[in-house]
Design a protein around this motif. Structure first.
Motif, short mmCIF file in Angstrom:
data_model
loop_
_atom_site.label_atom_id
_atom_site.label_comp_id
_atom_site.label_asym_id
_atom_site.label_seq_id
_atom_site.Cartn_x
_atom_site.Cartn_y
_atom_site.Cartn_z
N ASP A 106 0.82 -1.22 0.00
CA ASP A 106 0.00 0.00 0.00
C ASP A 106 0.85 1.27 0.00
N ASP A 107 2.16 1.13 0.09
CA ASP A 107 3.07 2.27 0.15
C ASP A 107 4.03 2.17 -1.02
N LYS A 108 3.89 3.05 -2.01
CA LYS A 108 4.67 2.95 -3.24
C LYS A 108 6.17 2.98 -2.98
N ASP A 109 6.63 3.93 -2.15
CA ASP A 109 8.06 4.05 -1.90
C ASP A 109 8.61 2.82 -1.21
N ARG A 110 7.89 2.35 -0.16
CA ARG A 110 8.35 1.17 0.57
C ARG A 110 8.33 -0.06 -0.31
N THR A 111 7.28 -0.18 -1.13
CA THR A 111 7.18 -1.33 -2.02
C THR A 111 8.34 -1.36 -3.01
N GLU A 112 8.66 -0.21 -3.58
CA GLU A 112 9.76 -0.15 -4.54
C GLU A 112 11.09 -0.49 -3.86
N LYS A 113 11.24 -0.08 -2.60
CA LYS A 113 12.47 -0.36 -1.88
C LYS A 113 12.62 -1.86 -1.64
N VAL A 114 11.54 -2.49 -1.20
CA VAL A 114 11.59 -3.92 -0.91
C VAL A 114 11.72 -4.72 -2.20
N LEU A 115 10.90 -4.39 -3.21
CA LEU A 115 10.89 -5.17 -4.44
C LEU A 115 12.03 -4.78 -5.39
N GLY A 116 12.92 -3.92 -4.93
CA GLY A 116 14.13 -3.66 -5.68
C GLY A 116 15.17 -4.75 -5.47
N LYS A 117 14.85 -5.72 -4.62
CA LYS A 117 15.76 -6.82 -4.30
C LYS A 117 15.25 -8.11 -4.93
N GLU A 118 16.10 -9.12 -4.94
CA GLU A 118 15.71 -10.44 -5.38
C GLU A 118 15.56 -11.35 -4.17
N PHE A 119 14.61 -12.28 -4.26
CA PHE A 119 14.30 -13.14 -3.11
C PHE A 119 14.27 -14.61 -3.53
N ALA A 120 14.55 -15.47 -2.55
CA ALA A 120 14.43 -16.91 -2.76
C ALA A 120 13.04 -17.40 -2.36
N THR A 121 12.38 -16.64 -1.48
CA THR A 121 11.02 -16.97 -1.07
C THR A 121 10.20 -15.69 -1.00
N ARG A 135 0.41 -9.14 -7.35
CA ARG A 135 1.04 -10.46 -7.25
C ARG A 135 2.01 -10.67 -8.39
N ASN A 136 1.64 -10.26 -9.58
CA ASN A 136 2.50 -10.46 -10.74
C ASN A 136 3.76 -9.61 -10.69
N ILE A 137 3.67 -8.44 -10.06
CA ILE A 137 4.87 -7.62 -9.86
C ILE A 137 5.80 -8.32 -8.87
N ALA A 138 5.22 -8.83 -7.79
CA ALA A 138 6.02 -9.49 -6.76
C ALA A 138 6.76 -10.71 -7.32
N VAL A 139 6.07 -11.50 -8.16
CA VAL A 139 6.66 -12.75 -8.62
C VAL A 139 7.90 -12.52 -9.49
N THR A 140 8.02 -11.33 -10.08
CA THR A 140 9.22 -11.03 -10.88
C THR A 140 10.47 -10.94 -10.02
N ARG A 141 10.31 -10.79 -8.70
CA ARG A 141 11.46 -10.69 -7.81
C ARG A 141 11.83 -12.04 -7.19
N LEU A 142 11.15 -13.10 -7.60
CA LEU A 142 11.47 -14.44 -7.13
C LEU A 142 12.62 -14.97 -8.00
N ALA A 143 13.83 -14.51 -7.69
CA ALA A 143 14.92 -14.74 -8.64
C ALA A 143 16.29 -14.90 -7.98
N GLN A 144 16.35 -15.03 -6.65
CA GLN A 144 17.68 -15.12 -6.04
C GLN A 144 18.26 -16.52 -6.20
N ASN A 145 19.47 -16.58 -6.69
CA ASN A 145 20.18 -17.85 -6.88
C ASN A 145 21.18 -18.00 -5.75
N VAL A 146 20.85 -18.85 -4.79
CA VAL A 146 21.70 -19.00 -3.61
C VAL A 146 21.76 -20.49 -3.25
#
Length: 219
Positions: A106-121, A135-146
């Motif tokens: 619900d917070d554009k700035d906070r969302t951009e800050k968090v979703l500027g990263k890649e995640f494993a989960t 949901r579709n924006i979030a799923v693009t950040r499911l990309a961390q290779n660890v």
């Protein structure tokens, strides 16, 4: 935290190859605790991994997960694992550098800050409040290779997972169309990778061992 037979079934589902897993059901069924527990376990076994728990309102994920479910799960399930909570940016740091972030959509700035990263989960808490486009924006950040570390050595990469929970969804919501009907909410066509989607329903009765004795009868 005592795992009931139904919760053992849910845990087994979380270990399958399905990438997208929904746990739905009534309040106090233990859905959120199970998913937070799974994320913490993944963060522990994969050093430097990054995970995020998202909800529509940031204040809700902060209060329900950050100040309640997460510390409760860590105390009961991982009592010997130290962690720190950054209350400025709202993320938890575990040993070996793994992180669990909390975010609101619900917070554009906070969302951009968090979703500027890649995640494993990525975990969408109360996903019935979240739009399909978010949901579709979030799923693009499911990309961390660890890698997972086994006996001090890097092993296979940690499988990417997206978790969802909610009360039983309405038939008009995307979560019902995706997980119950197996179709794309926009095109209405069958999902091309339906094997990657799995669901399980849990109810308060399935969590009776972790609830006050008179809770179920009061319901």
């Amino acid at each position: 935290m005592i795992l009931t037979p139904k919760q053992d079934e849910a845990n087994a589902l979380l270990q399958t190859q399905a990438k997208h897993i929904l746990l739905d059901g009534g309040s106090r069924s233990g859905k959120s605790a199970l998913l937070v527990r799974a994320i913490a376990h993944r963060a522990i076994k994969a050093p430097r991994s990054r995970h995020v728990i998202l909800r529509f309102h940031f204040k809700d994920v902060k209060e329900s997960i950050g100040m309640d479910t997460l510390p409760t799960v860590m105390a009961k399930c991982f009592p010997n694992v130290p962690y720190t909570l950054n209350k400025s940016d709202w993320f938890v740091t575990l040993p070996h550098g793994s992180e669990i972030w909390l975010g609101g959509l619900d917070d554009k700035d906070r969302t951009e800050k968090v979703l500027g990263k890649e995640f494993a989960t990525i975990y969408l808490n109360e996903c019935s409040q979240i739009s399909w486009s978010a949901r579709n924006i979030a799923v693009t950040r499911l990309a961390q290779n660890v890698p997972v570390v086994i006996e001090g050595r890097d092993s296979q990469p940690l499988a990417l997972k997206m978790y969802y929970d909610c009360n039983p969804p309405s038939k008009s919501h995307w979560s019902y169309q995706v997980f119950y009907q197996g179709r794309d909410p926009e095109t209405k066509r069958p999902l091309e990778d339906a094997h990657n989607y799995a669901k399980l329903t849990l109810n308060p009765g399935d969590n009776a061992a972790n609830l006050p004795k008179d809770y179920i009868s009061e319901l």
